[in-house]
Enzyme design. Structure first.
Site, PDB file in Angstrom:
ATOM      1  N   HIS A 160       0.681  -1.182  -0.106  1.00 29.32           N
ATOM      2  CA  HIS A 160       0.112   0.163   0.095  1.00 29.32           C
ATOM      3  C   HIS A 160       0.631   1.226   0.034  1.00 29.32           C
ATOM      4  CE1 HIS A 160      -3.724  -2.167   0.398  1.00 29.32           C
ATOM      5  NE2 HIS A 160      -3.569  -2.655   1.628  1.00 29.32           N
ATOM      6  N   ASP A 196      -2.822 -10.395  -2.256  1.00 28.15           N
ATOM      7  CA  ASP A 196      -3.422  -9.951  -1.250  1.00 28.15           C
ATOM      8  C   ASP A 196      -4.989  -9.724  -1.315  1.00 28.15           C
ATOM      9  OD1 ASP A 196      -2.174  -8.741   1.705  1.00 28.15           O
ATOM     10  OD2 ASP A 196      -3.925  -7.518   0.807  1.00 28.15           O
ATOM     11  N   HIS A 198      -6.479  -7.333  -0.507  1.00 34.09           N
ATOM     12  CA  HIS A 198      -6.495  -5.738  -0.717  1.00 34.09           C
ATOM     13  C   HIS A 198      -5.756  -5.300  -1.923  1.00 34.09           C
ATOM     14  CE1 HIS A 198      -7.321  -6.177   3.672  1.00 34.09           C
ATOM     15  NE2 HIS A 198      -8.374  -5.322   3.307  1.00 34.09           N
ATOM     16  N   ASP A 285      -4.775 -12.901   3.535  1.00 30.82           N
ATOM     17  CA  ASP A 285      -6.007 -12.345   4.000  1.00 30.82           C
ATOM     18  C   ASP A 285      -7.211 -12.725   3.052  1.00 30.82           C
ATOM     19  OD1 ASP A 285      -4.799 -10.524   2.396  1.00 30.82           O
ATOM     20  OD2 ASP A 285      -4.869  -8.877   3.398  1.00 30.82           O
TER      21      ASP A 285
END
Length: 343
Positions: A160, A196, A198, A285
């Site tokens: 991120h 991931d 996200h 995740d």
């Protein structure tokens, strides 16, 4: 498979985060790395080694110098303002506000160099992030030097973080730093596959106008999930990078059967690009019991993921990103790596 990790990565030890309008216990905690290391040892994955120190140059090749200076000096500014606990930003230079002038006050600087209020900074955050970047670089060097695959147990994660901001528990973009180092050291073509839950907004933005690094991301639809403002299907790169960025936003509730066709399509793009080295931003995740996920992977599905990546037959650098169901994190992570090795 060799694993790279530094005990200095434990030193970033946040206690709280802002989530759902409350201060809650932090989920990006040192125990994430401890349980992965424990599972690697229990299952005999292979040697765990300390990273080399690559210095600041690889970080400077990806991140803005002013941002790195901020991260290096943050704690001294924070304590000079009379603060002693972990820091959270709370004001940002949004539309109509100026971005060409950097404030002097630490609260203004926190907003200038961040993307959210849920990522705490502490005294040892930057040292731990640098150690995590060295972990990624060492794993990349192992593969460049002939290993079929290596695992960088990166913690804190990185995908991120953009050129000049932190967020999403990320401070330095480990995958981007490793990819750029590979390019600078003679690797012609690098692909990054982000699995991931996200979207890897930071990695996408760093390489968005480049054709030498392919970025592919499978993730929860940003219309419903963090980071909300990047990760849509129509983001395909710009200028020289047009066509070298691909996103597969998937609906909440996606299980392996819903995920596998998108993964297959992403693997097809890897095969077309023909990278010399593949970097996998490995988030766990997507797991059904992850506290901040809406996907429905079972633990066995991570083995299937590793097996499919192995079939690409490309030297591969695995770098850990997210995954916050701590009790299952070691199992899910090592399932990917063992699945890759088994083919």
């Amino acid at each position: 498979m060799k694993t790279v990790f530094s005990s200095r990565q434990f030193d970033h030890d946040p206690k709280q985060e802002i989530c759902d309008g409350e201060l809650k216990p932090a989920v990006e905690i040192p125990e994430r790395a401890r349980i992965v290391l424990r599972t690697i040892e229990e299952r005999g994955l292979g040697e765990v080694m300390e990273p080399e120190d690559f210095g600041l140059r690889p970080l400077q090749r990806v991140h803005d110098p002013e941002y790195l200076n901020f991260m290096e000096s943050f704690w001294s500014h924070w304590t000079a303002a009379g603060r002693s606990k972990e820091a959270f930003p709370f004001v940002w230079p949004v539309r109509t506000l100026r971005t060409d002038v950097a404030p002097n006050h630490i609260d203004g600087l926190l907003g200038r160099y961040s993307m959210d209020a849920g990522t705490p900074l502490g005294e040892h955050t930057f040292a731990a992030a640098k150690a995590s970047a060295n972990t990624a670089l060492t794993a990349a060097k192992l593969v460049k030097d002939g290993e079929t695959a290596a695992f960088g147990l990166c913690r804190p994660p990185g995908h991120h973080s953009g050129r000049d901001f932190f967020g999403g528990y990320c401070f330095l973009n480990n995958a981007a730093i490793a990819a750029q180092w590979l390019r600078d050291n003679g690797t012609d073509r690098v692909a990054i596959l982000d699995v991931d839950y996200h979207h890897g907004n930071g990695t996408q933005s760093i390489f968005y106008d480049r054709s030498d690094v392919l970025f592919l991301s499978l993730h929860s639809d940003p219309m419903q999930e963090y980071p909300y403002f990047l990760g849509h299907e129509d983001e395909t790169g710009e200028n020289a990078g047009t066509g070298f960025n691909r996103n597969w936003p998937l609906p909440l509730g996606t299980d392996w059967d819903g995920y596998a066709p998108a993964l297959e399509d992403a693997c097809r793009w890897v095969q077309v690009f023909k990278p010399d080295i593949l970097i996998v931003s490995l988030g766990m995740d997507c797991f059904e019991n992850d506290p901040i996920s809406g996907f429905k992977f079972k633990s066995d599905d991570f083995t299937k993921l590793g097996q499919r990546l192995s079939a690409l037959d490309v030297p591969t650098v695995f770098l850990m990103e997210g995954g916050y169901a701590v009790d299952a994190l070691g199992t899910n992570c090592v399932n990917v790596l063992e699945g890759f090795e088994a083919g």
